[in-house]
Design an enzyme around this catalytic site. Structure first.
Site, PDB file in Angstrom:
ATOM      1  N   HIS A   1       0.874  -1.609   0.221  1.00 37.16           N
ATOM      2  CA  HIS A   1      -0.127   0.019   0.238  1.00 37.16           C
ATOM      3  C   HIS A   1       1.265   1.203   0.303  1.00 37.16           C
ATOM      4  O   HIS A   1       1.894   1.751   1.162  1.00 37.16           O
ATOM      5  CB  HIS A   1      -0.543  -0.579   0.968  1.00 37.16           C
TER       6      HIS A   1
ATOM      7  N   TYR B   1      -9.264   5.130   8.116  1.00 37.78           N
ATOM      8  CA  TYR B   1      -8.995   5.439   9.032  1.00 37.78           C
ATOM      9  C   TYR B   1      -9.885   6.223  10.142  1.00 37.78           C
ATOM     10  O   TYR B   1      -9.932   7.270   8.967  1.00 37.78           O
ATOM     11  CB  TYR B   1      -7.443   6.205  10.413  1.00 37.78           C
TER      12      TYR B   1
ATOM     13  N   PRO C   1      -3.181   0.135  18.469  1.00 35.88           N
ATOM     14  CA  PRO C   1      -3.293  -0.384  17.463  1.00 35.88           C
ATOM     15  C   PRO C   1      -3.733   1.199  16.329  1.00 35.88           C
ATOM     16  O   PRO C   1      -3.170   0.178  15.487  1.00 35.88           O
ATOM     17  CB  PRO C   1      -4.553  -1.269  17.920  1.00 35.88           C
TER      18      PRO C   1
ATOM     19  N   LYS D   1       1.733  -0.668  15.096  1.00 34.11           N
ATOM     20  CA  LYS D   1       2.715  -0.573  15.166  1.00 34.11           C
ATOM     21  C   LYS D   1       3.544  -1.826  16.160  1.00 34.11           C
ATOM     22  O   LYS D   1       4.770  -1.975  16.715  1.00 34.11           O
ATOM     23  CB  LYS D   1       3.523   0.565  16.230  1.00 34.11           C
TER      24      LYS D   1
ATOM     25  N   TYR E   1       4.151   6.704  10.048  1.00 33.98           N
ATOM     26  CA  TYR E   1       3.310   5.166   9.535  1.00 33.98           C
ATOM     27  C   TYR E   1       4.299   4.476   8.690  1.00 33.98           C
ATOM     28  O   TYR E   1       3.790   3.170   9.338  1.00 33.98           O
ATOM     29  CB  TYR E   1       2.270   5.825   8.784  1.00 33.98           C
TER      30      TYR E   1
HETATM   31  P1  FAD Z   1       3.109 -11.942  20.983  1.00 27.08           P
HETATM   32  O1  FAD Z   1       2.753 -12.366  20.193  1.00 27.08           O
HETATM   33  O2  FAD Z   1       2.370 -11.665  22.013  1.00 27.08           O
HETATM   34  O3  FAD Z   1       3.998 -13.228  21.468  1.00 27.08           O
HETATM   35  C1  FAD Z   1       4.156 -14.081  22.754  1.00 27.08           C
HETATM   36  C2  FAD Z   1       4.125 -15.271  22.606  1.00 27.08           C
HETATM   37  O4  FAD Z   1       4.712 -16.321  24.299  1.00 27.08           O
HETATM   38  C3  FAD Z   1       3.295 -16.184  22.420  1.00 27.08           C
HETATM   39  O5  FAD Z   1       2.313 -17.400  21.657  1.00 27.08           O
HETATM   40  C4  FAD Z   1       2.471 -16.675  23.495  1.00 27.08           C
HETATM   41  O6  FAD Z   1       1.483 -18.145  23.701  1.00 27.08           O
HETATM   42  C5  FAD Z   1       3.520 -17.141  24.430  1.00 27.08           C
HETATM   43  N1  FAD Z   1       3.923 -17.630  25.406  1.00 27.08           N
HETATM   44  C6  FAD Z   1       3.076 -16.518  27.067  1.00 27.08           C
HETATM   45  N2  FAD Z   1       4.142 -17.119  27.981  1.00 27.08           N
HETATM   46  C7  FAD Z   1       4.837 -18.517  28.000  1.00 27.08           C
HETATM   47  C8  FAD Z   1       4.816 -18.898  28.821  1.00 27.08           C
HETATM   48  N3  FAD Z   1       4.979 -18.217  30.288  1.00 27.08           N
HETATM   49  N4  FAD Z   1       5.881 -19.782  28.409  1.00 27.08           N
HETATM   50  C9  FAD Z   1       5.840 -20.323  26.559  1.00 27.08           C
HETATM   51  N5  FAD Z   1       5.298 -19.372  25.937  1.00 27.08           N
HETATM   52  C10 FAD Z   1       4.703 -18.510  26.319  1.00 27.08           C
HETATM   53  N6  FAD Z   1      -0.889  -4.933  17.090  1.00 27.08           N
HETATM   54  C11 FAD Z   1      -1.557  -4.184  15.633  1.00 27.08           C
HETATM   55  O7  FAD Z   1      -0.628  -3.359  15.368  1.00 27.08           O
HETATM   56  N7  FAD Z   1      -2.482  -4.056  15.240  1.00 27.08           N
HETATM   57  C12 FAD Z   1      -3.837  -5.033  15.525  1.00 27.08           C
HETATM   58  O8  FAD Z   1      -4.611  -4.883  15.083  1.00 27.08           O
HETATM   59  C13 FAD Z   1      -3.458  -5.739  16.593  1.00 27.08           C
HETATM   60  N8  FAD Z   1      -4.232  -7.016  17.379  1.00 27.08           N
HETATM   61  C14 FAD Z   1      -3.832  -7.370  18.590  1.00 27.08           C
HETATM   62  C15 FAD Z   1      -5.007  -7.878  19.161  1.00 27.08           C
HETATM   63  C16 FAD Z   1      -4.872  -8.818  19.688  1.00 27.08           C
HETATM   64  C17 FAD Z   1      -5.485 -10.068  21.639  1.00 27.08           C
HETATM   65  C18 FAD Z   1      -3.413  -8.572  20.924  1.00 27.08           C
HETATM   66  C19 FAD Z   1      -3.134  -9.636  22.248  1.00 27.08           C
HETATM   67  C20 FAD Z   1      -2.669  -7.476  20.374  1.00 27.08           C
HETATM   68  C21 FAD Z   1      -2.495  -7.561  19.432  1.00 27.08           C
HETATM   69  N9  FAD Z   1      -1.597  -6.352  18.609  1.00 27.08           N
HETATM   70  C22 FAD Z   1      -1.999  -5.386  17.320  1.00 27.08           C
HETATM   71  C23 FAD Z   1      -0.200  -5.936  18.998  1.00 27.08           C
HETATM   72  C24 FAD Z   1       0.334  -7.087  18.296  1.00 27.08           C
HETATM   73  O9  FAD Z   1      -0.238  -8.163  18.301  1.00 27.08           O
HETATM   74  C25 FAD Z   1       2.177  -7.379  19.250  1.00 27.08           C
HETATM   75  O10 FAD Z   1       2.354  -6.273  19.743  1.00 27.08           O
HETATM   76  C26 FAD Z   1       2.631  -8.740  18.808  1.00 27.08           C
HETATM   77  O11 FAD Z   1       1.979  -9.976  18.415  1.00 27.08           O
HETATM   78  C27 FAD Z   1       4.502  -8.539  19.818  1.00 27.08           C
HETATM   79  O12 FAD Z   1       4.642 -10.101  19.820  1.00 27.08           O
HETATM   80  P2  FAD Z   1       5.170 -10.791  20.344  1.00 27.08           P
HETATM   81  O13 FAD Z   1       6.476 -11.335  19.690  1.00 27.08           O
HETATM   82  O14 FAD Z   1       5.803  -9.895  21.233  1.00 27.08           O
HETATM   83  O15 FAD Z   1       3.685 -11.571  21.514  1.00 27.08           O
HETATM   84  C1  DHB Z   2      -4.519  -3.353  11.527  1.00 26.85           C
HETATM   85  C2  DHB Z   2      -4.857  -3.229  12.443  1.00 26.85           C
HETATM   86  C3  DHB Z   2      -4.495  -1.894  12.627  1.00 26.85           C
HETATM   87  O1  DHB Z   2      -4.297  -1.891  14.101  1.00 26.85           O
HETATM   88  C4  DHB Z   2      -3.682  -1.119  12.086  1.00 26.85           C
HETATM   89  O2  DHB Z   2      -3.412   0.698  12.714  1.00 26.85           O
HETATM   90  C5  DHB Z   2      -5.140  -0.961  10.690  1.00 26.85           C
HETATM   91  C6  DHB Z   2      -4.562  -2.000  10.267  1.00 26.85           C
HETATM   92  C7  DHB Z   2      -4.843  -4.759  10.493  1.00 26.85           C
HETATM   93  O3  DHB Z   2      -5.437  -6.030  11.024  1.00 26.85           O
HETATM   94  O4  DHB Z   2      -5.402  -4.567   9.280  1.00 26.85           O
END
Ligand code: FAD
Ligand code: DHB
Length: 397
Positions: free
Chosen positions: A75, A202, A294, A298, A386
């Site tokens: 995009h 948005y 969100p 980021k 962004y």
């Molecule tokens: P995570 O993806 O949370 O990974 C952590 C992993 O550690 C998980 O798989 C978990 O199961 C595992 N874990 C936890 N504890 C243990 C343990 N004790 N032993 C072994 N494994 C363990 N960001 C956006 O930009 N837009 C969005 O729309 C958006 N939607 C989201 C919706 C939800 C419900 C959530 C929770 C987050 C969302 N985010 C979104 C944020 C984005 O998805 C996260 O920033 C991203 O997943 C971060 O990655 P991570 O690897 O740090 O953590």
């Molecule tokens: C999506 C999620 C976001 O948090 C955002 O700012 C833009 C797009 C998505 O899930 O596609």
């Protein structure tokens, strides 16, 4: 109890843990990844979808971007919609960069396939229960198939998300927590219907924020602002579509078709930073250390940026026994994190309706959106943040 020995014990197979394991492998550094959920669970968990160009470059540069290049949707801009009209922010024209829409769970699938492909250890349904001795000889205890196991390692990477065990293992007195809660949440849906727009929209509306995004030419991802304590059962499909249509309506008759809703969930909104991001030989990465609301897309990108910095530090340590880069890990990450926090908080307050908002605040909201979309300087600021600010240290990929 069997003790495994490795260089880096990685807790969590989200974007942070998997990317770290992959980049370390390419540098000849061994790791073991523990994930408490099943492989199927992490590969189907619907979350973020926007990848900064820098994130895309790391994935492609490290050899896991083949499907991303084929299926990711590039995009060149986004739309901001308010007062019944859309305004385009053209990233490519303003800052010469773009973003890619490719679901987080697809990134996760690609990284897991790579790891399994080169036969490096990754254990699913293996829950870390304790991290110990991280000031000297780190150990991770975990449970798998009802039995206790242990990993002895040089370093622990806490990639276990916001509700993991690593951050709480650091004594409270050694951590400074910065936190903000927002008085609203996002109700997100995945729907089998062609996206009503080629680009993300948005929307700010008197009834609240709405976002149109997508996953493929056949699948839309949409969000509406709702109350933080909302029960998803109070949002039958018809109500969601009606609310989206009301908020996204334009004076020139924007049409939002509905379709079967495949997934529905509510995400609370918070800003959170834990400083410093390390204690001895334990490092926190991604959501384990910080959460952004969100709106700025980021979360995943920041997780990958932390990985980039830690990989550099570990490579330096194993190649030359120098610890400087490892010692500076948190400080380096936090510069980017605070800027992403600033941007995400700004986008969030600009685009959401706060409870009890009066006419004056509404006027300010509209004026800010008008300014951002009509001033080249202001549009450039949005675009630059962004697509992702430049990294301030050179990368390995
Ligand atoms: P995570 O993806 O949370 O990974 C952590 C992993 O550690 C998980 O798989 C978990 O199961 C595992 N874990 C936890 N504890 C243990 C343990 N004790 N032993 C072994 N494994 C363990 N960001 C956006 O930009 N837009 C969005 O729309 C958006 N939607 C989201 C919706 C939800 C419900 C959530 C929770 C987050 C969302 N985010 C979104 C944020 C984005 O998805 C996260 O920033 C991203 O997943 C971060 O990655 P991570 O690897 O740090 O953590
Ligand atoms: C999506 C999620 C976001 O948090 C955002 O700012 C833009 C797009 C998505 O899930 O596609």
């Amino acid at each position: 109890m069997v003790t495994l020995r490795t260089q880096v014990g990685i807790i969590g197979a989200g974007p942070a843990g998997l990317t770290l394991a992959h980049l370390l492998h390419l540098q000849g550094i061994e790791s073991v990844v523990l994930e408490r959920q099943s492989r199927e669970h992490v590969e189907t968990r619907v979350r973020a979808g926007v990848l900064e160009q820098g994130t895309v470059e790391i994935l492609i540069g490290s050899g896991v971007g083949e499907r991303l290049q084929r299926e990711g949707l590039q995009h060149r801009g986004v739309q901001l919609r308010f007062d019944g009209k859309s305004h385009r922010i053209d990233f490519q024209e303003l800052v010469g960069r773009s973003i890619t829409v490719y679901a987080q769970q697809e990134v996760v699938k690609d990284l897991i396939a790579a790891r399994i492909g080169y036969h490096e250890p990754i254990f699913f349904e293996a829950e870390a229960t304790q991290v110990a001795d991280f000031d000297a000889q780190p150990r991770v205890r975990y449970q798998q198939d009802g039995a206790s196991h242990e990993i002895a390692c040089d370093f622990i990477a806490g990639c276990d998300g916001f509700h993991g065990i690593c951050r709480p293992a650091i004594p409270a007195a050694a951590l400074k927590i910065h936190e903000r809660h927002y008085p609203f949440a996002w109700l997100g849906i995945l729907a089998r219907v062609a996206p009503a727009s080629e680009e993300l929209i948005y929307t700010y509306h008197e009834r609240g924020f709405a976002l149109l995004s997508m996953r493929s030419p056949e699948v839309s991802r949409l969000y509406v602002q709702c109350d933080p304590g909302e029960d998803v059962n109070h949002w039958p499909d018809d109500r969601i579509w009606e609310e989206l249509r009301t908020r996204m309506a334009t004076r020139d008759g924007f049409v939002l078709k509905d379709g079967p809703i495949l997934q529905k969930g509510i995400t609370p909104m918070r800003s959170f930073v834990a400083e410093p991001m390390q204690a001895g030989r334990l490092f926190l990465l991604g959501d384990a250390a910080h959460i952004v609301p969100p709106t700025g897309a980021k979360g995943l990108n920041l997780a990958v940026a932390d990985v980039r910095v830690l990989t550099r530090g570990l490579v330096e340590f194993y190649k030359s026994k120098k610890r400087d880069a490892l010692q500076q890990y948190g400080e380096r990450c936090l510069r980017r994190i605070w800027k992403a926090q600033r941007f995400s908080a700004w986008m969030t307050s600009m685009l959401h309706r706060f409870p009890n908002e009066d006419d004056f605040s509404h006027g300010i909201h509209l004026a800010e959106l008008d300014y951002v979309t009509s001033s080249r300087a202001a549009s450039t600021t949005l675009a630059e943040n962004y697509v992702g600010l430049p990294f301030d240290t050179p990368g390995l990929f």
